[in-house]
Motif scaffolding. Sequence first.
Motif, mmCIF file in Angstrom:
data_model
loop_
_atom_site.group_PDB
_atom_site.id
_atom_site.type_symbol
_atom_site.label_atom_id
_atom_site.label_comp_id
_atom_site.label_asym_id
_atom_site.label_seq_id
_atom_site.Cartn_x
_atom_site.Cartn_y
_atom_site.Cartn_z
ATOM 1 N N LEU A 4 0.846 -1.188 0.000
ATOM 2 C CA LEU A 4 0.000 0.000 0.000
ATOM 3 C C LEU A 4 0.882 1.238 0.000
ATOM 4 O O LEU A 4 1.781 1.373 0.837
ATOM 5 N N VAL A 5 0.627 2.144 -0.933
ATOM 6 C CA VAL A 5 1.311 3.437 -0.975
ATOM 7 C C VAL A 5 0.286 4.502 -0.602
ATOM 8 O O VAL A 5 -0.735 4.652 -1.278
ATOM 9 N N VAL A 6 0.545 5.222 0.464
ATOM 10 C CA VAL A 6 -0.382 6.252 0.946
ATOM 11 C C VAL A 6 -0.053 7.564 0.247
ATOM 12 O O VAL A 6 1.042 8.106 0.400
ATOM 13 N N LEU A 7 -1.009 8.076 -0.510
ATOM 14 C CA LEU A 7 -0.787 9.304 -1.271
ATOM 15 C C LEU A 7 -1.303 10.533 -0.542
ATOM 16 O O LEU A 7 -0.836 11.649 -0.785
ATOM 17 N N GLY A 8 -2.260 10.361 0.347
ATOM 18 C CA GLY A 8 -2.812 11.475 1.107
ATOM 19 C C GLY A 8 -3.599 10.963 2.290
ATOM 20 O O GLY A 8 -4.138 9.854 2.247
ATOM 21 N N THR A 9 -3.679 11.782 3.349
ATOM 22 C CA THR A 9 -4.257 11.302 4.612
ATOM 23 C C THR A 9 -5.223 12.284 5.268
ATOM 24 O O THR A 9 -5.687 12.035 6.379
ATOM 25 N N PRO A 14 -7.158 19.758 2.861
ATOM 26 C CA PRO A 14 -5.752 19.403 3.044
ATOM 27 C C PRO A 14 -5.106 20.334 4.068
ATOM 28 O O PRO A 14 -5.664 21.371 4.427
ATOM 29 N N THR A 15 -3.937 19.962 4.551
ATOM 30 C CA THR A 15 -3.173 20.798 5.468
ATOM 31 C C THR A 15 -1.796 21.040 4.859
ATOM 32 O O THR A 15 -1.498 20.570 3.756
ATOM 33 N N ARG A 16 -0.947 21.734 5.573
ATOM 34 C CA ARG A 16 0.406 21.979 5.066
ATOM 35 C C ARG A 16 1.206 20.680 4.929
ATOM 36 O O ARG A 16 2.145 20.612 4.134
ATOM 37 N N THR A 17 0.846 19.682 5.696
ATOM 38 C CA THR A 17 1.617 18.442 5.684
ATOM 39 C C THR A 17 0.827 17.242 5.183
ATOM 40 O O THR A 17 1.409 16.165 5.023
ATOM 41 N N ARG A 18 -0.467 17.415 4.933
ATOM 42 C CA ARG A 18 -1.292 16.282 4.520
ATOM 43 C C ARG A 18 -2.136 16.644 3.300
ATOM 44 O O ARG A 18 -2.876 17.625 3.318
ATOM 45 N N ASP A 261 -1.242 16.886 15.469
ATOM 46 C CA ASP A 261 -0.452 15.738 15.899
ATOM 47 C C ASP A 261 -1.406 14.566 16.090
ATOM 48 O O ASP A 261 -2.264 14.586 16.982
ATOM 49 N N VAL A 262 -1.275 13.552 15.239
ATOM 50 C CA VAL A 262 -2.228 12.437 15.283
ATOM 51 C C VAL A 262 -1.720 11.289 16.155
ATOM 52 O O VAL A 262 -2.341 10.220 16.184
ATOM 53 N N ALA A 263 -0.637 11.503 16.883
ATOM 54 C CA ALA A 263 -0.120 10.443 17.752
ATOM 55 C C ALA A 263 -1.152 10.033 18.788
ATOM 56 O O ALA A 263 -1.280 8.845 19.128
ATOM 57 N N ALA A 282 1.242 8.687 7.431
ATOM 58 C CA ALA A 282 1.637 9.993 6.919
ATOM 59 C C ALA A 282 1.669 9.904 5.402
ATOM 60 O O ALA A 282 1.808 8.819 4.827
ATOM 61 N N ASP A 283 1.535 11.033 4.738
ATOM 62 C CA ASP A 283 1.607 11.053 3.282
ATOM 63 C C ASP A 283 2.908 10.408 2.812
ATOM 64 O O ASP A 283 3.984 10.647 3.379
ATOM 65 N N LEU A 284 2.787 9.566 1.787
ATOM 66 C CA LEU A 284 3.894 8.881 1.119
ATOM 67 C C LEU A 284 4.445 7.694 1.904
ATOM 68 O O LEU A 284 5.438 7.095 1.507
ATOM 69 N N ASP A 285 3.799 7.329 3.017
ATOM 70 C CA ASP A 285 4.164 6.091 3.705
ATOM 71 C C ASP A 285 3.874 4.892 2.811
ATOM 72 O O ASP A 285 2.994 4.927 1.940
ATOM 73 N N ARG A 286 4.594 3.815 3.074
ATOM 74 C CA ARG A 286 4.384 2.552 2.366
ATOM 75 C C ARG A 286 4.228 1.431 3.386
ATOM 76 O O ARG A 286 4.951 1.398 4.383
ATOM 77 N N PHE A 287 3.293 0.538 3.104
ATOM 78 C CA PHE A 287 3.028 -0.578 4.002
ATOM 79 C C PHE A 287 2.955 -1.865 3.193
ATOM 80 O O PHE A 287 2.078 -2.021 2.346
ATOM 81 N N ALA A 288 3.895 -2.751 3.448
ATOM 82 C CA ALA A 288 3.824 -4.077 2.835
ATOM 83 C C ALA A 288 2.810 -4.926 3.593
ATOM 84 O O ALA A 288 2.640 -4.773 4.810
ATOM 85 N N LEU A 289 2.133 -5.801 2.881
ATOM 86 C CA LEU A 289 1.288 -6.749 3.602
ATOM 87 C C LEU A 289 2.170 -7.604 4.493
ATOM 88 O O LEU A 289 3.288 -7.960 4.103
ATOM 89 N N PRO A 290 1.697 -7.914 5.678
ATOM 90 C CA PRO A 290 2.517 -8.730 6.583
ATOM 91 C C PRO A 290 2.744 -10.115 5.995
ATOM 92 O O PRO A 290 2.008 -10.552 5.104
ATOM 93 N N PRO A 291 3.780 -10.821 6.477
ATOM 94 C CA PRO A 291 4.012 -12.188 5.987
ATOM 95 C C PRO A 291 2.754 -13.038 6.162
ATOM 96 O O PRO A 291 1.915 -12.787 7.038
#
Length: 299
Positions: A4-9, A14-18, A261-263, A282-291
């Motif tokens: 999964l490639v996250v393009l926007g969140t 939109p915000t300055r960072t999202r 801050d979404v923590a 976050a924008d542009l994060d990448r998530f591989a499917l787990p094993p």
Amino acid sequence: MRELVVLGTSSQVPTRTRNHNGYFLRWDGQGLLLDPGEGTQRQMIHAGVATSKVDRICLTHVHGDHCFGLPGVLSRMAVDGVEHHVHLHYPASGEEVVRALVAVAGGGVDLRLHPHGAAGQVADDLEVVALEHRVETYGYRLTEPDGQTMLPDRLAAVGLSGPDVGRLQREGRFGDVRLADVSVPRPGQRFAFVMDTAQCSGAEELAQDADLLVTECTFADEDHELATAYRHLTAGQAGALAGAGGARTLVLTHFSSRYPDVAVLADQARARAGTAEVTAAADLDRFALPPRRRPGAGS
């Protein structure tokens, strides 16, 4: 590759960072673009996602932050000379909006429209499930068919190798040897996508046994009244979906701009997510499917 490639969140604005919503799923030889909000084509450049890799575009609903990037993406596909069929899936009640967005793009892409008005399968291994929002909305689930994992020691014990193993897999039996004698079930991987919705059975169904669950997380728990009014999920509710469904990885997204801050949202989701690994995207994060789940294991 399954990633999964996250393009926007960001939700609504939109915000300055999202950037607005946008998600690209690589699933073996196909690419799915989900909910392309405004600015998606630029985010694809930043992420290194070529328009030629998009085979399907999936809209959960026709609110602007989930579809206003469609004309730009289609226009860019035309400029890039994408020649293959591109399939567009969307709720049938959004037909007028979708056709207007497609018309703005100006053509040049072999686009196949696939409206759906009920839950069910919309393509091979891809299904939609109804959610509860202020307009007709569907979540998406991509499921790999279950298979079998061959056990080399058992194959050796019965003297099978090479082409004979392939025939056994195809036919289920080779001589006196049954497929079940030399293999164990292998659960197929599942990706689930839950956007704008209140708590509902559809969201619960999508989350069940998901290897990678992407869900909206618009509001913090303390703003539950806003979530109820606008038919969105709080962070805790998003976490509870993953926990109750046994999801393995939970990716939170679609955050209100009121939370720089979404923590804290991740913490609230994590408290109710059971054993799921929880990340606020976050924008542009990448998530591989787990094993893959171990054959015969529940997680």
